[in-house]
Scaffold this motif. Structure first.
Motif, PDB file in Angstrom:
ATOM      1  N   ILE A  19       2.913 -14.709   0.421  1.00 14.56           N
ATOM      2  CA  ILE A  19       3.025 -13.853  -0.558  1.00 14.56           C
ATOM      3  C   ILE A  19       1.783 -14.031  -1.649  1.00 14.56           C
ATOM      4  N   ALA A  20       1.299 -15.291  -1.670  1.00 13.06           N
ATOM      5  CA  ALA A  20       0.212 -15.744  -2.594  1.00 13.06           C
ATOM      6  C   ALA A  20      -0.991 -14.968  -1.565  1.00 13.06           C
ATOM      7  N   LYS A  21      -1.066 -15.318  -0.429  1.00 16.72           N
ATOM      8  CA  LYS A  21      -2.428 -14.696   0.356  1.00 16.72           C
ATOM      9  C   LYS A  21      -2.496 -13.448   0.450  1.00 16.72           C
ATOM     10  N   VAL A  22      -1.356 -12.778   0.529  1.00 13.75           N
ATOM     11  CA  VAL A  22      -1.575 -11.312   0.445  1.00 13.75           C
ATOM     12  C   VAL A  22      -1.722 -10.761  -0.958  1.00 13.75           C
ATOM     13  N   LEU A  23      -1.314 -11.336  -1.886  1.00 12.61           N
ATOM     14  CA  LEU A  23      -1.545 -10.870  -3.254  1.00 12.61           C
ATOM     15  C   LEU A  23      -3.034 -11.106  -3.579  1.00 12.61           C
ATOM     16  N   ALA A  24      -3.626 -12.447  -3.294  1.00 16.77           N
ATOM     17  CA  ALA A  24      -4.866 -12.881  -3.445  1.00 16.77           C
ATOM     18  C   ALA A  24      -5.999 -11.871  -2.656  1.00 16.77           C
ATOM     19  N   ASP A  25      -5.480 -11.618  -1.604  1.00 14.10           N
ATOM     20  CA  ASP A  25      -6.255 -10.429  -0.921  1.00 14.10           C
ATOM     21  C   ASP A  25      -6.464  -9.167  -1.530  1.00 14.10           C
ATOM     22  N   ASP A  71       0.814  -1.173  -0.059  1.00 12.73           N
ATOM     23  CA  ASP A  71      -0.070   0.184   0.128  1.00 12.73           C
ATOM     24  C   ASP A  71       1.170   1.172   0.042  1.00 12.73           C
ATOM     25  N   THR A  72       2.087   1.143   0.486  1.00 12.46           N
ATOM     26  CA  THR A  72       2.816   2.360   0.600  1.00 12.46           C
ATOM     27  C   THR A  72       4.147   2.547  -0.102  1.00 12.46           C
ATOM     28  N   GLY A 103     -10.046  -5.553  -4.934  1.00  9.08           N
ATOM     29  CA  GLY A 103     -10.173  -4.830  -6.204  1.00  9.08           C
ATOM     30  C   GLY A 103      -9.132  -3.870  -6.370  1.00  9.08           C
ATOM     31  N   ILE A 104      -7.877  -3.924  -5.570  1.00  8.97           N
ATOM     32  CA  ILE A 104      -6.698  -3.024  -5.601  1.00  8.97           C
ATOM     33  C   ILE A 104      -5.879  -3.412  -6.606  1.00  8.97           C
ATOM     34  N   LEU A 105      -5.766  -4.774  -6.960  1.00  6.65           N
ATOM     35  CA  LEU A 105      -4.944  -5.271  -8.091  1.00  6.65           C
ATOM     36  C   LEU A 105      -5.789  -6.154  -8.976  1.00  6.65           C
TER      37      LEU A 105
END
Length: 441
Positions: free
Chosen positions: A402-408, A371-372, A413-415
């Motif tokens: 990393i998979a969990k964070v990116l899936a979130d 986010d930053t 709707g951020i990525l």
């Protein structure tokens, strides 16, 4: 299968397809690992899990007994077992349990399985071990190796490793004995601060063809506040080393010697600060990035505030041309590192070690950093282990995190899927490749 589950599955497959550039390990060379029969506890208690065991109540005496391969494994298991029960909830234990399961077929370490695990480790200890664990199982293409071990940078196995080097003995020097050791290593006399600086520069030139960066790990010994010190202030400390009129009796090899006493670390701080700036200046001249330990110190009973990354701001401001790879997510100073990496173009976030310090906090931190901080400035994995089993277990936790964070991020709707997959490749490979390996390996 729900929409999120489908997204997670796609992202996870993409994450596991990336061949990793591992930004930080302490591994010995394979030939050293194979030179003797691996002992279960001597191997897995080199660090990390050992610290959790001590934190849970294991005495240092018992830890030394656990590490002693000359004692029967059955006796050591009885010492280990109650403390193992206490720490199985931690990230350090989790990484090892993954390795035991996936590499040696041991689902749980119990009275019935510990001997089987020990024998499996012995049977696998043969040529090709590193290829199997690091390449085939962990999917690691290249490792940035901290050569704080005894292996000279010229002798590092280039099939797996690209080394970084520390210049600690030039920075922390505080006695005549240490200066003599430096003289022997450098092949030149060191009678003045100018001699010390010239020797450091010569060592930089000697190792430059063999390394991809410089490591500073001084937060284990002192504060990370490296003040701007004048030559005169540093020279006064250096000269005081030669002025000592007190003596110590020490053993060097098998010889007892009477030698001039050294100065304390506190007395030498101006000299240390001066030499750290010299290290950075020479790294700048040679376009070498600098890795710096920040945050939690491995082991027990250190001073965490010594390693706050904000103590490094004067370096980031002065040496704008130098790329600083800030280790371990600065845990627990994760927010501070986010602010530094967001504000300074030359500051990078490195998640090495972080995924096993706290798998949960690593996910939370990565979510905040995404986010930053620009995605080209985050390194997603460095095992930071002395033995390959730990590297493998850590790599699995890192990929899952990393998979969990990116899936979130996709679910929120951020990525988009495509953006998340590109970021995964950046975190696990491209960013490190760009900083360390673009010019040479």
């Amino acid at each position: 299968m729900g929409k999120y589950d489908e997204t997670y599955k796609r992202i996870r497959e993409a994450v596991y397809s990336v061949r990793l550039i591992d930004t930080h390990e302490h591994l010995v060379q394979e030939k050293e690992r194979l030179a003797s029969k691996p002992d279960l506890f001597e191997t897995i208690l080199q660090h990390y899990l050992s610290s959790d065991l001590v934190s849970s109540g294991l005495s240092m005496k018992d830890l030394e007994e656990l590490r002693n391969p000359n004692l029967p494994l059955t006796e050591r298991w009885e010492i280990f077992k109650p403390f193992w029960e206490n720490v199985q909830n931690t990230g350090y234990a989790w990484a090892l349990k993954i390795a035991f399961r996936d590499l040696y077929g041991i689902d749980e370490l119990t009275d019935e399985t510990y001997m089987t695990l020990a024998k499996a480790m012995e049977e696998r200890n043969k040529p090709g071990l590193y290829e199997w664990v690091l390449r085939e199982k962990a999917g690691i293409e290249r490792i940035i190796l901290d050569t704080s071990t005894d292996t000279p940078v010229e002798e590092v196995d280039r099939r797996f490793f690209s080394p970084v080097i520390r210049f600690r003995d030039f920075v922390i020097v505080r006695s005549r004995v240490e200066l003599e050791a430096l003289e022997a290593r450098c092949g030149r006399k060191i009678h003045s601060l100018n001699d010390l600086v010239d020797s450091l520069k010569a060592e930089f030139r000697r190792v430059y063809p063999h390394v991809v960066g410089v490591k500073i790990g001084l937060a284990y010994m002192r504060t990370l506040k490296f003040d701007k010190v004048s030559f005169r202030e540093a020279e006064e400390v250096f000269n005081n080393i030669y002025k000592q009129e007190m003596f110590d009796r020490i053993t060097i090899g098998k010889t007892r010697r009477t030698v001039p006493a050294g100065l304390s670390l506190n007395e030498c701080k101006p000299l240390q600060d001066f030499m750290v700036h010299k290290v950075i200046q020479f790294a700048s001249e040679m376009d070498l990035p600098i890795q710096i330990h920040t945050g939690l110190q491995e082991g027990n009973e250190n001073i965490i505030t010594n390693s706050n990354p904000t103590l490094l701001v004067n370096l980031f401001r002065e040496y704008k041309e130098v790329k600083f790879d800030i280790f371990h997510g600065s845990y627990p100073y994760i927010g501070e590192l986010a602010a530094l990496a967001k504000n300074f173009p030359n500051v990078y976030v490195d998640m090495c070690w972080l995924h096993i310090i706290s798998p949960y906090k690593a996910r939370e931190a990565l979510s905040e950093w995404l986010d930053t901080v620009p995605s080209n400035k985050i390194f997603g994995f460095g095992g930071d282990y002395r033995f390959i089993e730990g590297v493998y277990g850590h790599s699995v936790i890192a990929r899952e995190n990393i998979a969990k964070v990116l899936a979130d991020k996709v679910a929120e709707g951020i990525l988009t899927d495509e953006q998340a997959m590109k970021i995964a490749e950046k975190l696990l490979r491209k960013n490190a490749e760009e900083l360390f390996l673009k010019k040479r390996v």
